[in-house]
Design an enzyme around this catalytic site. Structure first.
Site, PDB file in Angstrom:
ATOM      1  N   ALA A 111     -61.750   0.479  20.404  1.00  0.00           N
ATOM      2  CA  ALA A 111     -61.563   1.664  21.244  1.00  0.00           C
ATOM      3  C   ALA A 111     -60.808   2.762  20.488  1.00  0.00           C
ATOM      4  CB  ALA A 111     -60.802   1.275  22.515  1.00  0.00           C
ATOM      5  N   GLY A 155     -64.867   5.641  17.847  1.00  0.00           N
ATOM      6  CA  GLY A 155     -65.297   6.565  16.806  1.00  0.00           C
ATOM      7  C   GLY A 155     -65.805   5.850  15.565  1.00  0.00           C
ATOM      8  N   ASP A 174     -59.155  -2.123  12.096  1.00  0.00           N
ATOM      9  CA  ASP A 174     -58.322  -0.915  12.224  1.00  0.00           C
ATOM     10  C   ASP A 174     -57.175  -1.322  13.139  1.00  0.00           C
ATOM     11  OD1 ASP A 174     -57.329   1.655  12.308  1.00  0.00           O
ATOM     12  OD2 ASP A 174     -58.784   2.362  13.782  1.00  0.00           O
ATOM     13  N   CYS A 206     -53.498   3.801  10.691  1.00  0.00           N
ATOM     14  CA  CYS A 206     -53.123   5.217  10.609  1.00  0.00           C
ATOM     15  C   CYS A 206     -51.607   5.325  10.492  1.00  0.00           C
ATOM     16  CB  CYS A 206     -53.661   6.015  11.794  1.00  0.00           C
ATOM     17  SG  CYS A 206     -53.193   5.378  13.416  1.00  0.00           S
TER      18      CYS A 206
END
Length: 428
Positions: A250, A253, A315, A368
Protein backbone atom coordinates in the site's frame (compact mmCIF):
# COMPACT_ATOMS: atom_id res chain seq x y z
CA UNK A 1 -17.40 28.07 6.14
CA UNK A 2 -14.64 27.98 8.74
CA UNK A 3 -11.96 30.65 9.25
CA UNK A 4 -8.95 29.26 7.36
CA UNK A 5 -6.37 30.24 10.00
CA UNK A 6 -8.48 28.71 12.75
CA UNK A 7 -8.78 25.51 10.71
CA UNK A 8 -4.98 25.42 10.32
CA UNK A 9 -4.49 25.90 14.06
CA UNK A 10 -6.94 23.11 14.87
CA UNK A 11 -5.12 20.70 12.57
CA UNK A 12 -1.77 21.69 14.07
CA UNK A 13 -3.17 21.10 17.56
CA UNK A 14 -4.35 17.61 16.61
CA UNK A 15 -0.96 16.74 15.11
CA UNK A 16 1.19 18.17 17.91
CA UNK A 17 -0.87 17.26 20.97
CA UNK A 18 -2.95 14.30 19.79
CA UNK A 19 -0.40 12.61 17.53
CA UNK A 20 -2.71 12.54 14.50
CA UNK A 21 -1.37 12.58 10.96
CA UNK A 22 -1.77 15.32 8.39
CA UNK A 23 -2.94 12.78 5.84
CA UNK A 24 -5.96 12.10 8.07
CA UNK A 25 -6.62 15.61 9.40
CA UNK A 26 -6.22 17.80 6.32
CA UNK A 27 -8.76 16.09 4.00
CA UNK A 28 -11.44 16.32 6.69
CA UNK A 29 -10.79 20.02 7.24
CA UNK A 30 -10.82 20.96 3.56
CA UNK A 31 -14.54 20.18 3.30
CA UNK A 32 -15.29 23.14 5.61
CA UNK A 33 -13.14 25.67 3.74
CA UNK A 34 -14.08 27.88 0.80
CA UNK A 35 -12.67 26.35 -2.41
CA UNK A 36 -10.52 29.41 -3.15
CA UNK A 37 -8.94 29.10 0.33
CA UNK A 38 -8.14 25.39 0.27
CA UNK A 39 -4.66 25.75 -1.23
CA UNK A 40 -3.86 28.42 1.36
CA UNK A 41 -4.99 26.10 4.16
CA UNK A 42 -2.64 23.41 2.91
CA UNK A 43 0.17 25.92 2.74
CA UNK A 44 -0.48 27.09 6.31
CA UNK A 45 -0.75 23.56 7.67
CA UNK A 46 2.31 22.13 5.97
CA UNK A 47 4.43 25.17 6.73
CA UNK A 48 3.52 25.55 10.40
CA UNK A 49 4.03 21.81 10.89
CA UNK A 50 7.37 21.90 9.08
CA UNK A 51 8.67 24.75 11.27
CA UNK A 52 6.79 23.92 14.45
CA UNK A 53 9.83 23.45 16.71
CA UNK A 54 11.23 26.85 15.72
CA UNK A 55 7.80 28.51 15.96
CA UNK A 56 7.32 27.02 19.42
CA UNK A 57 10.66 28.46 20.51
CA UNK A 58 9.66 31.91 19.22
CA UNK A 59 6.37 31.76 21.12
CA UNK A 60 8.14 30.84 24.34
CA UNK A 61 10.53 33.76 23.85
CA UNK A 62 7.71 36.26 23.31
CA UNK A 63 4.94 35.15 25.66
CA UNK A 64 5.75 35.97 29.28
CA UNK A 65 3.46 33.33 30.83
CA UNK A 66 3.03 29.90 29.25
CA UNK A 67 -0.40 29.49 27.70
CA UNK A 68 -2.53 27.11 29.76
CA UNK A 69 -2.90 23.55 28.53
CA UNK A 70 -6.64 23.96 27.96
CA UNK A 71 -5.94 26.98 25.73
CA UNK A 72 -3.37 25.33 23.48
CA UNK A 73 -5.43 26.31 20.44
CA UNK A 74 -4.24 29.89 21.01
CA UNK A 75 -0.64 28.65 21.03
CA UNK A 76 -1.27 27.07 17.64
CA UNK A 77 -2.90 30.25 16.29
CA UNK A 78 0.26 32.09 17.26
CA UNK A 79 2.33 29.48 15.44
CA UNK A 80 0.20 29.87 12.30
CA UNK A 81 0.46 33.67 12.50
CA UNK A 82 4.22 33.64 13.01
CA UNK A 83 4.70 31.22 10.13
CA UNK A 84 2.91 33.65 7.80
CA UNK A 85 5.07 36.58 8.88
CA UNK A 86 8.29 34.59 8.73
CA UNK A 87 7.92 32.47 5.62
CA UNK A 88 4.96 33.49 3.45
CA UNK A 89 4.57 36.28 0.93
CA UNK A 90 1.42 37.52 2.66
CA UNK A 91 0.77 41.17 3.44
CA UNK A 92 1.84 41.55 7.07
CA UNK A 93 -1.21 43.56 8.10
CA UNK A 94 -3.46 40.86 6.64
CA UNK A 95 -1.54 38.06 8.35
CA UNK A 96 -1.83 39.82 11.71
CA UNK A 97 -5.41 41.05 11.42
CA UNK A 98 -6.80 37.77 10.08
CA UNK A 99 -5.03 35.71 12.75
CA UNK A 100 -6.39 38.04 15.44
CA UNK A 101 -9.86 37.59 13.91
CA UNK A 102 -9.37 33.83 14.19
CA UNK A 103 -9.24 34.18 18.00
CA UNK A 104 -12.78 35.55 17.88
CA UNK A 105 -13.91 32.77 15.53
CA UNK A 106 -12.43 30.34 18.08
CA UNK A 107 -14.38 32.08 20.88
CA UNK A 108 -11.11 33.02 22.58
CA UNK A 109 -11.80 36.74 22.94
CA UNK A 110 -9.33 36.95 25.85
CA UNK A 111 -6.49 36.02 23.46
CA UNK A 112 -7.13 38.80 20.94
CA UNK A 113 -4.67 41.26 22.52
CA UNK A 114 -2.08 38.55 23.22
CA UNK A 115 -2.02 37.38 19.60
CA UNK A 116 -2.04 40.93 18.25
CA UNK A 117 0.81 42.07 20.51
CA UNK A 118 2.93 38.97 19.87
CA UNK A 119 2.64 39.14 16.10
CA UNK A 120 3.33 42.88 16.04
CA UNK A 121 6.37 42.34 18.25
CA UNK A 122 7.71 39.78 15.80
CA UNK A 123 7.05 42.27 13.00
CA UNK A 124 9.16 44.90 14.84
CA UNK A 125 11.90 42.68 16.30
CA UNK A 126 12.06 39.99 13.64
CA UNK A 127 15.82 40.10 13.02
CA UNK A 128 16.75 40.05 16.70
CA UNK A 129 14.30 37.26 17.55
CA UNK A 130 15.48 35.09 14.66
CA UNK A 131 19.13 35.75 15.51
CA UNK A 132 18.53 34.24 18.96
CA UNK A 133 16.72 31.22 17.59
CA UNK A 134 18.49 27.95 18.44
CA UNK A 135 16.31 25.55 16.45
CA UNK A 136 16.48 27.21 13.06
CA UNK A 137 16.46 23.81 11.33
CA UNK A 138 13.30 22.97 13.31
CA UNK A 139 14.05 19.28 13.80
CA UNK A 140 13.40 17.30 17.01
CA UNK A 141 16.50 16.90 19.16
CA UNK A 142 16.75 13.11 18.82
CA UNK A 143 16.70 13.33 15.01
CA UNK A 144 19.20 16.18 14.97
CA UNK A 145 21.60 14.00 16.95
CA UNK A 146 21.17 10.96 14.71
CA UNK A 147 21.57 12.93 11.49
CA UNK A 148 24.67 14.74 12.75
CA UNK A 149 26.23 11.43 13.77
CA UNK A 150 25.35 9.66 10.54
CA UNK A 151 26.06 12.40 8.01
CA UNK A 152 28.12 15.21 9.62
CA UNK A 153 29.16 16.66 6.25
CA UNK A 154 25.65 16.54 4.83
CA UNK A 155 23.63 17.46 7.94
CA UNK A 156 22.95 21.10 7.02
CA UNK A 157 21.90 20.23 3.49
CA UNK A 158 19.63 17.41 4.70
CA UNK A 159 17.85 19.85 7.01
CA UNK A 160 17.57 22.48 4.30
CA UNK A 161 16.19 20.08 1.70
CA UNK A 162 13.80 18.53 4.23
CA UNK A 163 12.30 21.96 4.90
CA UNK A 164 11.34 22.76 1.30
CA UNK A 165 8.52 21.31 -0.76
CA UNK A 166 9.62 18.39 -2.92
CA UNK A 167 8.95 18.55 -6.67
CA UNK A 168 5.94 16.88 -8.25
CA UNK A 169 7.32 13.93 -10.19
CA UNK A 170 5.36 11.55 -12.40
CA UNK A 171 5.78 8.02 -13.72
CA UNK A 172 4.71 7.43 -17.31
CA UNK A 173 3.03 4.07 -17.92
CA UNK A 174 5.38 2.35 -20.39
CA UNK A 175 2.63 -0.08 -21.42
CA UNK A 176 0.57 2.85 -22.67
CA UNK A 177 3.08 5.27 -24.21
CA UNK A 178 6.67 6.47 -24.05
CA UNK A 179 7.85 9.23 -21.76
CA UNK A 180 8.68 11.36 -24.80
CA UNK A 181 5.13 10.95 -26.13
CA UNK A 182 3.64 12.00 -22.80
CA UNK A 183 5.99 14.99 -22.51
CA UNK A 184 4.85 16.10 -25.95
CA UNK A 185 1.19 15.87 -24.83
CA UNK A 186 1.97 17.83 -21.68
CA UNK A 187 3.78 20.51 -23.68
CA UNK A 188 0.79 20.82 -26.03
CA UNK A 189 -1.42 21.51 -23.01
CA UNK A 190 0.95 24.10 -21.54
CA UNK A 191 2.33 21.86 -18.78
CA UNK A 192 6.08 22.29 -18.42
CA UNK A 193 7.89 19.09 -17.44
CA UNK A 194 11.33 17.61 -17.85
CA UNK A 195 12.72 14.09 -17.94
CA UNK A 196 14.16 12.75 -14.67
CA UNK A 197 17.86 11.99 -14.44
CA UNK A 198 17.72 8.34 -13.35
CA UNK A 199 14.27 6.95 -14.17
CA UNK A 200 13.60 6.21 -17.83
CA UNK A 201 9.86 6.77 -17.28
CA UNK A 202 9.99 9.75 -14.90
CA UNK A 203 9.01 13.36 -15.54
CA UNK A 204 9.22 16.25 -13.09
CA UNK A 205 6.81 19.17 -13.35
CA UNK A 206 8.29 22.66 -13.15
CA UNK A 207 5.17 23.66 -11.16
CA UNK A 208 2.77 21.28 -9.37
CA UNK A 209 -0.56 20.67 -11.09
CA UNK A 210 -3.85 18.99 -10.09
CA UNK A 211 -3.67 15.33 -11.11
CA UNK A 212 -6.82 15.51 -13.21
CA UNK A 213 -5.22 18.30 -15.25
CA UNK A 214 -2.47 15.88 -16.34
CA UNK A 215 -2.93 14.43 -19.83
CA UNK A 216 -4.04 10.81 -19.59
CA UNK A 217 -4.15 10.63 -15.79
CA UNK A 218 -7.67 9.18 -15.67
CA UNK A 219 -6.73 6.67 -18.36
CA UNK A 220 -3.71 5.47 -16.37
CA UNK A 221 -1.08 6.98 -18.68
CA UNK A 222 0.69 8.69 -15.80
CA UNK A 223 0.92 8.43 -12.01
CA UNK A 224 2.40 10.62 -9.29
CA UNK A 225 5.56 8.98 -7.92
CA UNK A 226 8.89 10.41 -6.78
CA UNK A 227 11.93 9.39 -8.80
CA UNK A 228 13.49 7.63 -5.80
CA UNK A 229 10.44 5.39 -5.47
CA UNK A 230 10.57 4.68 -9.21
CA UNK A 231 14.04 3.18 -8.75
CA UNK A 232 12.55 0.13 -7.00
CA UNK A 233 11.03 -1.25 -10.21
CA UNK A 234 14.12 -0.38 -12.21
CA UNK A 235 16.44 -2.17 -9.79
CA UNK A 236 14.27 -5.26 -9.29
CA UNK A 237 14.09 -5.49 -13.11
CA UNK A 238 11.25 -8.02 -13.33
CA UNK A 239 10.85 -10.17 -16.46
CA UNK A 240 7.82 -11.58 -18.24
CA UNK A 241 6.43 -14.66 -16.52
CA UNK A 242 8.12 -14.12 -13.16
CA UNK A 243 6.30 -14.66 -9.89
CA UNK A 244 6.73 -11.42 -7.93
CA UNK A 245 5.84 -10.25 -4.42
CA UNK A 246 5.39 -6.66 -3.28
CA UNK A 247 5.51 -7.35 0.44
CA UNK A 248 4.35 -4.01 1.90
CA UNK A 249 2.37 -2.79 -1.06
CA UNK A 250 0.00 0.00 0.00
CA UNK A 251 -0.83 2.43 -1.49
CA UNK A 252 0.30 0.58 -4.60
CA UNK A 253 2.58 2.92 -6.52
CA UNK A 254 5.45 0.45 -6.72
CA UNK A 255 3.07 -2.46 -7.36
CA UNK A 256 1.71 -0.57 -10.34
CA UNK A 257 5.16 0.29 -11.63
CA UNK A 258 6.26 -3.36 -11.48
CA UNK A 259 3.15 -4.38 -13.43
CA UNK A 260 3.82 -1.68 -16.01
CA UNK A 261 7.38 -3.02 -16.43
CA UNK A 262 6.61 -6.62 -17.51
CA UNK A 263 3.87 -9.24 -17.70
CA UNK A 264 4.27 -10.83 -14.29
CA UNK A 265 2.36 -12.93 -11.76
CA UNK A 266 2.06 -10.31 -9.02
CA UNK A 267 1.05 -10.71 -5.38
CA UNK A 268 0.54 -7.42 -3.49
CA UNK A 269 0.55 -7.91 0.26
CA UNK A 270 -0.24 -5.44 3.02
CA UNK A 271 -1.11 -5.79 6.68
CA UNK A 272 -3.80 -3.07 6.47
CA UNK A 273 -6.92 -4.21 4.60
CA UNK A 274 -8.20 -0.63 4.34
CA UNK A 275 -5.00 0.56 2.72
CA UNK A 276 -5.09 -2.42 0.39
CA UNK A 277 -8.26 -0.96 -1.13
CA UNK A 278 -6.10 1.97 -2.27
CA UNK A 279 -3.90 -0.51 -4.10
CA UNK A 280 -6.96 -1.87 -5.89
CA UNK A 281 -8.09 1.63 -6.90
CA UNK A 282 -4.66 2.56 -8.22
CA UNK A 283 -4.32 -0.66 -10.21
CA UNK A 284 -7.79 -0.23 -11.73
CA UNK A 285 -6.88 3.26 -12.95
CA UNK A 286 -3.69 2.04 -14.69
CA UNK A 287 -5.57 -1.00 -16.07
CA UNK A 288 -3.49 -3.61 -14.24
CA UNK A 289 -4.37 -6.37 -11.78
CA UNK A 290 -2.68 -8.37 -9.04
CA UNK A 291 -3.53 -10.85 -6.33
CA UNK A 292 -4.23 -8.66 -3.29
CA UNK A 293 -3.70 -10.20 0.14
CA UNK A 294 -4.32 -8.57 3.55
CA UNK A 295 -1.86 -10.19 5.95
CA UNK A 296 1.27 -9.59 8.00
CA UNK A 297 4.13 -10.39 5.62
CA UNK A 298 6.21 -11.75 8.52
CA UNK A 299 3.55 -14.36 9.42
CA UNK A 300 4.08 -16.76 6.54
CA UNK A 301 1.48 -19.30 7.66
CA UNK A 302 -1.26 -16.69 7.25
CA UNK A 303 -0.70 -16.02 3.55
CA UNK A 304 2.10 -17.94 1.78
CA UNK A 305 1.08 -20.97 -0.31
CA UNK A 306 4.59 -22.43 -0.29
CA UNK A 307 5.39 -21.59 -3.91
CA UNK A 308 8.57 -19.46 -3.94
CA UNK A 309 8.96 -16.11 -5.68
CA UNK A 310 11.41 -15.13 -8.39
CA UNK A 311 11.62 -11.56 -7.10
CA UNK A 312 10.53 -9.76 -3.94
CA UNK A 313 10.24 -6.05 -3.23
CA UNK A 314 10.46 -5.32 0.48
CA UNK A 315 9.76 -1.61 0.80
CA UNK A 316 9.97 -1.92 4.55
CA UNK A 317 8.09 0.08 7.20
CA UNK A 318 10.50 2.80 8.29
CA UNK A 319 10.93 6.19 9.93
CA UNK A 320 10.21 8.08 6.69
CA UNK A 321 13.12 10.43 7.41
CA UNK A 322 13.94 10.65 3.70
CA UNK A 323 10.52 12.08 2.82
CA UNK A 324 10.02 14.65 5.59
CA UNK A 325 9.68 17.38 2.99
CA UNK A 326 6.49 15.63 1.81
CA UNK A 327 5.33 14.55 5.27
CA UNK A 328 6.53 17.20 7.75
CA UNK A 329 4.42 15.70 10.55
CA UNK A 330 7.06 12.94 10.72
CA UNK A 331 9.10 15.40 12.78
CA UNK A 332 6.32 15.53 15.35
CA UNK A 333 4.99 11.97 15.23
CA UNK A 334 8.22 9.95 15.21
CA UNK A 335 10.14 9.36 18.44
CA UNK A 336 13.68 8.09 19.03
CA UNK A 337 12.36 4.82 20.49
CA UNK A 338 10.50 4.15 17.22
CA UNK A 339 13.76 3.52 15.38
CA UNK A 340 14.68 0.48 17.46
CA UNK A 341 11.15 -0.90 17.13
CA UNK A 342 11.13 -0.33 13.36
CA UNK A 343 14.54 -1.97 13.04
CA UNK A 344 13.19 -5.07 14.74
CA UNK A 345 10.22 -5.16 12.35
CA UNK A 346 12.55 -4.77 9.36
CA UNK A 347 14.82 -7.54 10.63
CA UNK A 348 11.91 -9.93 11.04
CA UNK A 349 10.46 -9.14 7.62
CA UNK A 350 13.81 -9.69 5.92
CA UNK A 351 14.38 -13.01 7.67
CA UNK A 352 10.88 -14.35 7.04
CA UNK A 353 10.48 -13.22 3.45
CA UNK A 354 13.88 -14.64 2.58
CA UNK A 355 12.34 -18.08 3.10
CA UNK A 356 9.82 -17.41 0.32
CA UNK A 357 12.48 -16.61 -2.32
CA UNK A 358 13.69 -19.13 -4.91
CA UNK A 359 17.37 -20.05 -5.04
CA UNK A 360 18.74 -17.66 -7.62
CA UNK A 361 15.94 -15.21 -6.88
CA UNK A 362 16.46 -11.61 -5.80
CA UNK A 363 15.09 -9.43 -3.05
CA UNK A 364 15.26 -5.66 -3.12
CA UNK A 365 15.27 -4.15 0.36
CA UNK A 366 14.25 -0.48 0.24
CA UNK A 367 13.24 2.23 2.70
CA UNK A 368 12.46 5.95 2.51
CA UNK A 369 14.76 6.45 5.50
CA UNK A 370 18.16 8.13 5.72
CA UNK A 371 19.13 6.52 9.05
CA UNK A 372 21.86 3.82 8.91
CA UNK A 373 20.11 1.80 11.67
CA UNK A 374 17.32 1.01 9.23
CA UNK A 375 19.48 0.68 6.14
CA UNK A 376 23.14 -0.30 5.79
CA UNK A 377 23.35 -1.60 9.38
CA UNK A 378 20.22 -3.68 8.83
CA UNK A 379 21.77 -5.28 5.74
CA UNK A 380 25.10 -5.80 7.48
CA UNK A 381 23.31 -7.75 10.23
CA UNK A 382 21.35 -9.78 7.67
CA UNK A 383 24.49 -10.75 5.77
CA UNK A 384 26.20 -11.79 8.99
CA UNK A 385 23.39 -14.21 9.89
CA UNK A 386 22.60 -15.74 6.46
CA UNK A 387 25.07 -17.89 4.54
CA UNK A 388 22.93 -18.19 1.41
CA UNK A 389 22.91 -14.51 0.44
CA UNK A 390 25.00 -12.47 -1.98
CA UNK A 391 24.82 -8.68 -1.88
CA UNK A 392 24.65 -7.48 -5.48
CA UNK A 393 25.93 -4.17 -6.77
CA UNK A 394 23.20 -1.55 -7.03
CA UNK A 395 23.45 0.31 -10.32
CA UNK A 396 22.86 3.82 -8.98
CA UNK A 397 25.25 6.65 -8.05
CA UNK A 398 25.29 7.06 -4.24
CA UNK A 399 24.77 10.44 -2.59
CA UNK A 400 26.90 9.32 0.38
CA UNK A 401 29.25 6.41 1.04
CA UNK A 402 27.81 3.34 2.76
CA UNK A 403 29.33 -0.09 3.31
CA UNK A 404 26.25 -1.89 2.00
CA UNK A 405 23.68 -0.76 -0.54
CA UNK A 406 23.04 2.73 -1.92
CA UNK A 407 21.88 5.70 0.17
CA UNK A 408 20.17 8.65 -1.49
CA UNK A 409 19.52 11.91 0.34
CA UNK A 410 16.77 14.42 -0.56
CA UNK A 411 17.93 16.61 -3.44
CA UNK A 412 16.86 20.10 -4.44
CA UNK A 413 14.41 19.79 -7.31
CA UNK A 414 15.17 16.08 -7.46
CA UNK A 415 14.60 12.78 -5.71
CA UNK A 416 13.65 12.06 -2.11
CA UNK A 417 15.87 10.29 0.42
CA UNK A 418 15.85 6.52 -0.15
CA UNK A 419 17.93 3.39 0.48
CA UNK A 420 18.34 0.28 -1.70
CA UNK A 421 20.08 -3.07 -1.19
CA UNK A 422 19.82 -5.92 -3.71
CA UNK A 423 20.23 -9.46 -2.36
CA UNK A 424 20.45 -12.69 -4.34
CA UNK A 425 19.70 -16.11 -2.85
CA UNK A 426 22.16 -18.85 -3.63
CA UNK A 427 21.66 -22.58 -3.25
CA UNK A 428 23.51 -24.12 -0.30
Amino acid sequence: MKNVRLAAAEILLNVVDEGRSLSDELPRALADIEPDQQAFLQQLVYGSTRYYFALDELIQAMVAKPIKAKERLVHMLLAVGLYQLWHLDVAEHAAINETVEATLAAKRTWAKNLVNASLRRFQRERDALLADLRRTESFPGWLNKRLRQAWPEHYSDICRQSNVQGPMTLRVNAKHLSREAWLAKADAEGIVAQATAHSAVGATLVSPAPVFALPGFEQGDVSVQDEAAQMCARLLNVKDGERVLDACAAPGGKTGHLLESANIDMTALDVDEKRLSRVAENLTRIQQSAKLVAADAAELDSWWDGEPFDAILLDAPCSGTGVIRRHPDIKLLRKSADIKQLSQVQKKLLSQLWQTLKPGGRLLYATCSILPDENSEQIENFLAHHSDVIALEVDLPPDVDTEHGIQWLPQEGGHDGFYYAMLRKQAI
